[in-house]
Design a protein around this motif. Structure first.
Motif: not given
Ligand code: GLY
Length: 429
Positions: A100-112
Motif C-alpha cells: 500500500l505504501a508503494s501504491a500510494r507513491r505511484y502517481p508522484a513516482f510516475a510523474a517524476e
C-alpha cells in the motif's frame, strides 16, 4: 557457466550453475583489467536494479549497473497490475502495508520518472483505472466473499457488486458472472515503458552501464568488493547490490549464509490487441479465480490487452506451452467471451523471483558491503517506487528505514529481527 542477471530468458530448465565460491581475493588496489571503483554496483538491470541505481545516483552516490541487457527481465512479461488490495492473502498483512505504501507513491513516482526520462506525462502508461474481481460460479463467489471479508478486516476499500452491477460496469463480461468486488484503488502501469524510462533516467543521472554478465562476487577480507565479469574484468564498489530477480541466488562467490533464498516461479502471459471498432473493450482490469487459477485481463489505453498468468514451479524454464496458452484463453473466454475475436499478438513467459514468505528481501546482509533487492515475487512492479527509496536510504545510511525493517534479508536466519506487524493487525472475523 551461466552468470547471474535479471534478464534471463533461456528456455532451458537447467538451473544456471554457481561457480565455486572459493574466489581468490584480489589485492586491495584495483589490478590491471579492473575499473575505477564506484560507491555502488548493482547486479541486475531489471526494474528493481534500475530503480535502486537511479535513486542512489540521485542521492549523490556514484553508481554502476551490470547486466547484458539492462531494461529487460521479468518486466518485459509482467502485466503491470498494481494490485495491493485484490491480491491480498491471509497472513500477508506486513507485506500489504509495504504494497500500500508503494501504491500510494505511484502517481508522484510516475510523474517524476516521466520528467526525468523525458517520456512525457502518461509516458509510463500509468492508469488510475481500478479493478473488478468477479466470480463465475458459487465456489468462486465464496472465495471472493472471503477476500472481501479479509479486505474489510484490513481496513481496505472494496465494494461487493451483484452480477448485474458488474456487467453494467463492464458490458463485455459473460452473462453468467455471479458477483464481484469493485476495487477502485488497484491501478496499472505498463512495465515495459517503466523499464525503458528507468534506463533513460539512470543514464541521465550518470549511472554507468556494464552490458555484461556478472560471473562472481568478489569478497576480500570478509567484505563484498564488487564483481568479476565473464571476461575477467573486475568491477570494484564500496557496496554491491544483488538485484538479479529469480537468479539472485545463483551468483557464484556469495557465501551460502547470505545467498538469497529466491526461486523462479514461471508466469505465461498473452498479449492481444483491441481493434478500434471494439474499443473500449474493457475499461478497467478484470480478474477472477477460475477453477482455482488466477486469470486477469489488463486493458491499456493504446489498445493492448494483457492476459495473465500461469504460476508454475518448473525451475528456469521459460517455454511458452500450448497448455498454458490454452488455459489462459479458456479462462479469459469464460470471463469475457468476446476475447476470441481479438488478434493474439504475443505469447511470452517470465520468471517471478519467489521468496519463502512471498515478500522481498531488502537491504544489508550479514556480509559487509553486500545488500539485496530481490524476492519481490508477484509484486515487483507495484513495489518499484518504494524499493528505490528504501534501497537508496539503506545505501546512504547503512540501515533500512522503519517501514522496511520487516523485510531484512536476515529475517530467515534471525526471526527476532522482524518487528511486529506494522500499521494494523488482522482481526478474526
Ligand atoms: N501480480 C501478478 C502476477 O504475478 O501474475
Amino acid at each position: 557457466m551461466r552468470p547471474c542477471t535479471s534478464s534471463d530468458t533461456s528456455p532451458s530448465d537447467t538451473p544456471p550453475p554457481r561457480t565455486s565460491p572459493s574466489c581468490t581475493p584480489p589485492a586491495d588496489a584495483p589490478p590491471a583489467g579492473s575499473r575505477a571503483p564506484t560507491d555502488v554496483l548493482v547486479v541486475g538491470g531489471g526494474i528493481i536494479g534500475l530503480v535502486t541505481a537511479w535513486r542512489a545516483a540521485q542521492r549523490g552516490l556514484s553508481v554502476a549497473v551490470v547486466d547484458p541487457a539492462p531494461g529487460g527481465g521479468a518486466a518485459q512479461v509482467a502485466a503491470g497490475m498494481l494490485a495491493a488490495v485484490t491480491e491480498l492473502h491471509h497472513g500477508e498483512q506486513t507485506l500489504l502495508a509495504l504494497n500500500l505504501a508503494s501504491a500510494r507513491r505511484y502517481p508522484a513516482f510516475a510523474a517524476e520518472l516521466a520528467e526525468a526520462s523525458g517520456c512525457g506525462p502518461g509516458g509510463l502508461g500509468y492508469r488510475a483505472c481500478g479493478t473488478l474481481a468477479v466470480a463465475l460460479d458459487s465456489d468462486d463467489r465464496a472465495h471472493l466473499r472471503e477476500l472481501h471479508a479479509l479486505q474489510r478486516r484490513s481496513g481496505l476499500e472494496s465494494e461487493w457488486l451483484s452480477g448485474r452491477e458488474c456487467r453494467r460496469l463492464e458490458p463485455m463480461l459473460a452473462p453468467g458472472v455471479r458477483g464481484g468486488l469493485r476495487v477502485d484503488g488497484d491501478h496499472q502501469v505498463d512495465p515495459r515503458r517503466l523499464a525503458a524510462a528507468l534506463l533513460v533516467a539512470c543514464e541521465r543521472a550518470g549511472v554507468a552501464l556494464h552490458r555484461a554478465w556478472a560471473e562472481r562476487l568478489s569478497v576480500v577480507r570478509d567484505r563484498a568488493r564488487g564483481v568479476v565479469l565473464a571476461d575477467g574484468t573486475e568491477l570494484h564498489a564500496g557496496q554491491t547490490v544483488l538485484a538479479a530477480g529469480s537468479l539472485s541466488g545463483r551468483l557464484a562467490g556469495v557465501p551460502d549464509d547470505v545467498l538469497p533464498p529466491v526461486r523462479p516461479v514461471k508466469g505465461q502471459v498473452l498479449r492481444l490487441s483491441v481493434p478500434k471498432p471494439y474499443a473500449p473493450f474493457l475499461s478497467r482490469t478484470v480478474r477472477a479465480v477460475v477453477r482455482g487459477s488466477h486469470v486477469y485481463l489488463v486493458p491499456r489505453e493504446n489498445g493492448e490487452l494483457v492476459v495473465g498468468a500461469t504460476s508454475e514451479e518448473l525451475g528456469w524454464d521459460t517455454t511458452v506451452t500450448a497448455g498454458g496458452v490454452y488455459e489462459l484463453l479458456r479462462d479469459a473466454h469464460e470471463l469475457v467471451p468476446g476475447i476470441t475475436e481479438l488478434p493474439l499478438t504475443e505469447t511470452r513467459a517470465g520468471l517471478r523471483p519467489g521468496s519463502p514468505d512471498n515478500a522481498p528481501l531488502l537491504g544489508p546482509t550479514r556480509l559487509p558491503g553486500l545488500q539485496l533487492a530481490t524476492g519481490h515475487y508477484r509484486n515487483g512492479v507495484l513495489l518499484t517506487p518504494l524499493t528505490g527509496e528504501v534501497m537508496a536510504h539503506s545505501l546512504v545510511t547503512g540501515e533500512l528505514p522503519d517501514e522496511a525493517l520487516a523485510f531484512t534479508p536476515r529475517r530467515f536466519a534471525e526471526p527476532s529481527l522482524v518487528p511486529p506487524t506494522q500499521s494494523f493487525t488482522e482481526q478474526p472475523a
